[in-house]
Write a protein that holds these residues in place. Structure first.
Motif, PDB file in Angstrom:
ATOM      1  N   LEU A 122       0.841  -1.208   0.000  1.00  0.00           N
ATOM      2  CA  LEU A 122       0.000   0.000   0.000  1.00  0.00           C
ATOM      3  C   LEU A 122       0.874   1.256   0.000  1.00  0.00           C
ATOM      4  O   LEU A 122       0.571   2.234  -0.690  1.00  0.00           O
ATOM      5  CB  LEU A 122      -0.923  -0.024   1.227  1.00  0.00           C
ATOM      6  CG  LEU A 122      -2.036   1.009   1.244  1.00  0.00           C
ATOM      7  CD1 LEU A 122      -2.996   0.820   0.081  1.00  0.00           C
ATOM      8  CD2 LEU A 122      -2.823   0.946   2.569  1.00  0.00           C
ATOM      9  N   GLY A 123       1.976   1.223   0.744  1.00  0.00           N
ATOM     10  CA  GLY A 123       2.849   2.391   0.827  1.00  0.00           C
ATOM     11  C   GLY A 123       3.537   2.710  -0.498  1.00  0.00           C
ATOM     12  O   GLY A 123       3.821   3.868  -0.787  1.00  0.00           O
ATOM     13  N   LEU A 124       3.796   1.703  -1.279  1.00  0.00           N
ATOM     14  CA  LEU A 124       4.432   1.939  -2.583  1.00  0.00           C
ATOM     15  C   LEU A 124       3.393   2.136  -3.700  1.00  0.00           C
ATOM     16  O   LEU A 124       3.746   2.463  -4.822  1.00  0.00           O
ATOM     17  CB  LEU A 124       5.358   0.768  -2.945  1.00  0.00           C
ATOM     18  CG  LEU A 124       6.657   0.697  -2.121  1.00  0.00           C
ATOM     19  CD1 LEU A 124       7.360  -0.641  -2.337  1.00  0.00           C
ATOM     20  CD2 LEU A 124       7.586   1.854  -2.485  1.00  0.00           C
ATOM     21  N   LEU A 184       3.123  -3.888  16.449  1.00  0.00           N
ATOM     22  CA  LEU A 184       2.086  -3.193  17.236  1.00  0.00           C
ATOM     23  C   LEU A 184       1.693  -1.940  16.467  1.00  0.00           C
ATOM     24  O   LEU A 184       0.558  -1.504  16.516  1.00  0.00           O
ATOM     25  CB  LEU A 184       2.622  -2.800  18.606  1.00  0.00           C
ATOM     26  CG  LEU A 184       2.647  -3.889  19.676  1.00  0.00           C
ATOM     27  CD1 LEU A 184       3.105  -3.310  21.007  1.00  0.00           C
ATOM     28  CD2 LEU A 184       1.292  -4.540  19.839  1.00  0.00           C
ATOM     29  N   ALA A 185       2.668  -1.364  15.803  1.00  0.00           N
ATOM     30  CA  ALA A 185       2.420  -0.324  14.796  1.00  0.00           C
ATOM     31  C   ALA A 185       3.611  -0.350  13.850  1.00  0.00           C
ATOM     32  O   ALA A 185       4.753  -0.482  14.290  1.00  0.00           O
ATOM     33  CB  ALA A 185       2.271   1.050  15.425  1.00  0.00           C
ATOM     34  N   GLY A 186       3.332  -0.252  12.573  1.00  0.00           N
ATOM     35  CA  GLY A 186       4.400  -0.219  11.570  1.00  0.00           C
ATOM     36  C   GLY A 186       4.027   0.791  10.500  1.00  0.00           C
ATOM     37  O   GLY A 186       2.853   0.912  10.142  1.00  0.00           O
ATOM     38  N   VAL A 187       5.020   1.527  10.025  1.00  0.00           N
ATOM     39  CA  VAL A 187       4.748   2.549   9.009  1.00  0.00           C
ATOM     40  C   VAL A 187       5.716   2.374   7.848  1.00  0.00           C
ATOM     41  O   VAL A 187       6.931   2.287   8.046  1.00  0.00           O
ATOM     42  CB  VAL A 187       4.888   3.968   9.601  1.00  0.00           C
ATOM     43  CG1 VAL A 187       4.727   5.027   8.507  1.00  0.00           C
ATOM     44  CG2 VAL A 187       3.875   4.202  10.710  1.00  0.00           C
ATOM     45  N   PHE A 188       5.148   2.327   6.645  1.00  0.00           N
ATOM     46  CA  PHE A 188       5.963   2.322   5.424  1.00  0.00           C
ATOM     47  C   PHE A 188       5.771   3.672   4.762  1.00  0.00           C
ATOM     48  O   PHE A 188       4.651   4.105   4.501  1.00  0.00           O
ATOM     49  CB  PHE A 188       5.525   1.211   4.469  1.00  0.00           C
ATOM     50  CG  PHE A 188       6.532   0.940   3.384  1.00  0.00           C
ATOM     51  CD1 PHE A 188       7.397  -0.133   3.478  1.00  0.00           C
ATOM     52  CD2 PHE A 188       6.636   1.779   2.278  1.00  0.00           C
ATOM     53  CE1 PHE A 188       8.351  -0.386   2.488  1.00  0.00           C
ATOM     54  CE2 PHE A 188       7.582   1.542   1.293  1.00  0.00           C
ATOM     55  CZ  PHE A 188       8.441   0.459   1.399  1.00  0.00           C
ATOM     56  N   VAL A 197       4.205  11.561  -2.027  1.00  0.00           N
ATOM     57  CA  VAL A 197       4.560  10.722  -0.875  1.00  0.00           C
ATOM     58  C   VAL A 197       3.381   9.825  -0.532  1.00  0.00           C
ATOM     59  O   VAL A 197       2.225  10.239  -0.613  1.00  0.00           O
ATOM     60  CB  VAL A 197       4.911  11.613   0.352  1.00  0.00           C
ATOM     61  CG1 VAL A 197       5.145  10.757   1.599  1.00  0.00           C
ATOM     62  CG2 VAL A 197       6.141  12.466   0.067  1.00  0.00           C
ATOM     63  N   ARG A 198       3.690   8.585  -0.178  1.00  0.00           N
ATOM     64  CA  ARG A 198       2.642   7.685   0.326  1.00  0.00           C
ATOM     65  C   ARG A 198       3.073   7.159   1.682  1.00  0.00           C
ATOM     66  O   ARG A 198       4.255   6.851   1.896  1.00  0.00           O
ATOM     67  CB  ARG A 198       2.405   6.511  -0.638  1.00  0.00           C
ATOM     68  CG  ARG A 198       1.705   6.930  -1.926  1.00  0.00           C
ATOM     69  CD  ARG A 198       1.541   5.773  -2.881  1.00  0.00           C
ATOM     70  NE  ARG A 198       0.615   4.766  -2.383  1.00  0.00           N
ATOM     71  CZ  ARG A 198      -0.625   4.581  -2.873  1.00  0.00           C
ATOM     72  NH1 ARG A 198      -1.084   5.321  -3.842  1.00  0.00           N
ATOM     73  NH2 ARG A 198      -1.388   3.620  -2.372  1.00  0.00           N
ATOM     74  N   VAL A 199       2.095   7.059   2.580  1.00  0.00           N
ATOM     75  CA  VAL A 199       2.364   6.567   3.934  1.00  0.00           C
ATOM     76  C   VAL A 199       1.321   5.508   4.260  1.00  0.00           C
ATOM     77  O   VAL A 199       0.115   5.773   4.181  1.00  0.00           O
ATOM     78  CB  VAL A 199       2.261   7.710   4.970  1.00  0.00           C
ATOM     79  CG1 VAL A 199       2.525   7.177   6.380  1.00  0.00           C
ATOM     80  CG2 VAL A 199       3.222   8.848   4.641  1.00  0.00           C
ATOM     81  N   VAL A 209      -4.624  -2.486   7.471  1.00  0.00           N
ATOM     82  CA  VAL A 209      -3.682  -1.500   6.926  1.00  0.00           C
ATOM     83  C   VAL A 209      -4.458  -0.323   6.311  1.00  0.00           C
ATOM     84  O   VAL A 209      -5.535  -0.496   5.752  1.00  0.00           O
ATOM     85  CB  VAL A 209      -2.776  -2.181   5.876  1.00  0.00           C
ATOM     86  CG1 VAL A 209      -3.547  -2.585   4.627  1.00  0.00           C
ATOM     87  CG2 VAL A 209      -1.584  -1.297   5.520  1.00  0.00           C
ATOM     88  N   TYR A 210      -3.885   0.888   6.452  1.00  0.00           N
ATOM     89  CA  TYR A 210      -4.546   2.053   5.872  1.00  0.00           C
ATOM     90  C   TYR A 210      -3.523   3.104   5.471  1.00  0.00           C
ATOM     91  O   TYR A 210      -2.385   3.088   5.935  1.00  0.00           O
ATOM     92  CB  TYR A 210      -5.556   2.662   6.856  1.00  0.00           C
ATOM     93  CG  TYR A 210      -4.950   3.316   8.084  1.00  0.00           C
ATOM     94  CD1 TYR A 210      -4.691   4.690   8.125  1.00  0.00           C
ATOM     95  CD2 TYR A 210      -4.616   2.568   9.205  1.00  0.00           C
ATOM     96  CE1 TYR A 210      -4.132   5.288   9.247  1.00  0.00           C
ATOM     97  CE2 TYR A 210      -4.064   3.155  10.329  1.00  0.00           C
ATOM     98  CZ  TYR A 210      -3.828   4.518  10.347  1.00  0.00           C
ATOM     99  OH  TYR A 210      -3.271   5.117  11.463  1.00  0.00           O
ATOM    100  N   ARG A 211      -3.944   4.014   4.589  1.00  0.00           N
ATOM    101  CA  ARG A 211      -3.081   5.143   4.205  1.00  0.00           C
ATOM    102  C   ARG A 211      -3.333   6.310   5.135  1.00  0.00           C
ATOM    103  O   ARG A 211      -4.493   6.657   5.411  1.00  0.00           O
ATOM    104  CB  ARG A 211      -3.384   5.556   2.768  1.00  0.00           C
ATOM    105  CG  ARG A 211      -2.540   4.811   1.764  1.00  0.00           C
ATOM    106  CD  ARG A 211      -2.937   5.161   0.357  1.00  0.00           C
ATOM    107  NE  ARG A 211      -2.463   6.483  -0.030  1.00  0.00           N
ATOM    108  CZ  ARG A 211      -2.827   7.071  -1.172  1.00  0.00           C
ATOM    109  NH1 ARG A 211      -3.652   6.463  -1.990  1.00  0.00           N
ATOM    110  NH2 ARG A 211      -2.358   8.249  -1.460  1.00  0.00           N
TER     111      ARG A 211
END
Ligand SMILES: Cc1cc2nc3c(=O)[nH]c(=O)nc-3n(C[C@H](O)[C@H](O)[C@H](O)COP(=O)(O)OP(=O)(O)OC[C@H]3O[C@@H](n4cnc5c(N)ncnc54)[C@H](O)[C@@H]3O)c2cc1C
Length: 272
Positions: A122-124, A184-188, A197-199, A209-211
């Motif tokens: 999702l981040g890419l 527990l939390a991860g961010v790409f 930019v995508r997060v 998962v969400y943006r």
């Protein structure tokens, strides 16, 4: 163990045909499905093994994208991915046994709310390619992840490939549950040409998962951790369980996002 039909197809076409039985499921690395079978959480009449099919294993760079075949194990991505953020993400999943058996296609089909691969795809802004009896279909990441353990995958389809655009900079940082090693939390975070930019956030939300679009907008004009300072993450809709309450996860999202941006901006890419 109850009795089931175990099919070891010789080709992708055979696998697709074998999957058309009413209660058939694909078997990737079995890291999720085998425990589910043992606990009777899943009771398919047939499983179709994908891991030994050469058509489904391997990765390459083509047309500005990394293309990873559906039954490629995490360990292979860790060893070969040309994008450090991806290699380190894959190399941080579970333990060596999980990484050598578990596959990207299995992870994306399962869509565990704390899994790492959904954040990267999702981040890419990747594309998931699937194949069913009607032929191949491509689904953008934004449409693939539909909620907790829910995706756009249809019965009888196989994830055959994941296509990930190469960014200018990217990083994946997560705060791990020490026993399971899930996030527990991860961010790409990924920055592309033109300042886009995508997060993507995993592990935190009860919807999977969400943006984080507010963060994306701020980072597009200032790609630095300080750009996120005005944001406050609400605990509403966050997962709450014995591992962490909702407000703790909400707090983690911003902390972890700042670390991911710092890593991507510095040119180093990290997987915590
Ligand atoms: C101890 C442990 C620790 C773990 N830690 C992490 C972690 O830190 N981070 C993380 O992200 N994950 C983690 N995992 C999950 C693991 O990485 C696997 O990715 C995950 O279990 C699913 O991949 P699999 O190939 O094993 O799928 P399987 O278990 O074989 O299948 C899972 C589901 O996907 C379907 N499926 C499998 N392959 C395909 C395909 N190609 N097309 C369509 N459907 C398919 C199956 O039918 C099933 O419904 C952990 C697992 C374990 C057991």
């Amino acid at each position: 163990m109850y009795s089931l039909d175990f099919v070891r197809p010789a080709s992708l076409a055979e696998a697709v045909t074998a999957l058309q039985a009413e209660d058939a499921l694909p078997l990737g690395g079995g890291q999720t499905l085998i425990p589910a079978l043992r606990q009777r959480l899943a009771m398919p009449g047939r499983v179709v093994a994908l891991a030994a099919l050469p058509e489904l294993v391997g990765l390459r760079v083509e047309g500005g994208e990394i293309r990873i075949r559906g039954a490629t194990p995490h360990a292979r991505v860790a060893a070969e991915a040309p994008l450090p953020a991806l290699a380190r993400l894959a190399g941080g999943i579970g333990d060596p046994a999980v990484r050598h058996r578990g596959t990207i296609g299995g992870s994306l089909a399962n869509n565990d709310p704390a899994a790492c691969w959904p954040a990267a795809v999702l981040g890419l802004g990747g594309v998931v390619r699937v194949r069913g009896l009607a032929g191949p279909r491509e689904i953008a990441a934004d449409a693939w992840f539909r909620g907790l353990f829910d995706t756009d995958l249809r019965a009888g389809e196989i994830v055959t490939e994941v296509r990930l655009p190469l960014p200018l900079a990217a990083a994946y940082v997560r705060f791990r549950q020490p026993a399971s090693r899930f996030a527990l939390a991860g961010v790409f975070v990924a920055r592309f040409a033109g300042g886009r930019v995508r997060v993507a956030v995993t592990g935190a939300s009860a919807s999977g998962v969400y943006r984080w679009t507010e963060a994306e907008q701020l980072l597009a004009s200032d790609f630095s951790p300080g750009a996120l300072a005005p944001l406050c993450v609400s605990a509403e809709g966050m997962l709450a369980d014995v591992q962490a309450p909702a407000d703790y996860r909400a707090h983690l999202v911003k902390v972890i996002a700042c670390r991911a941006v710092a890593e991507a901006a510095s040119g180093r890419t990290a997987c915590g």
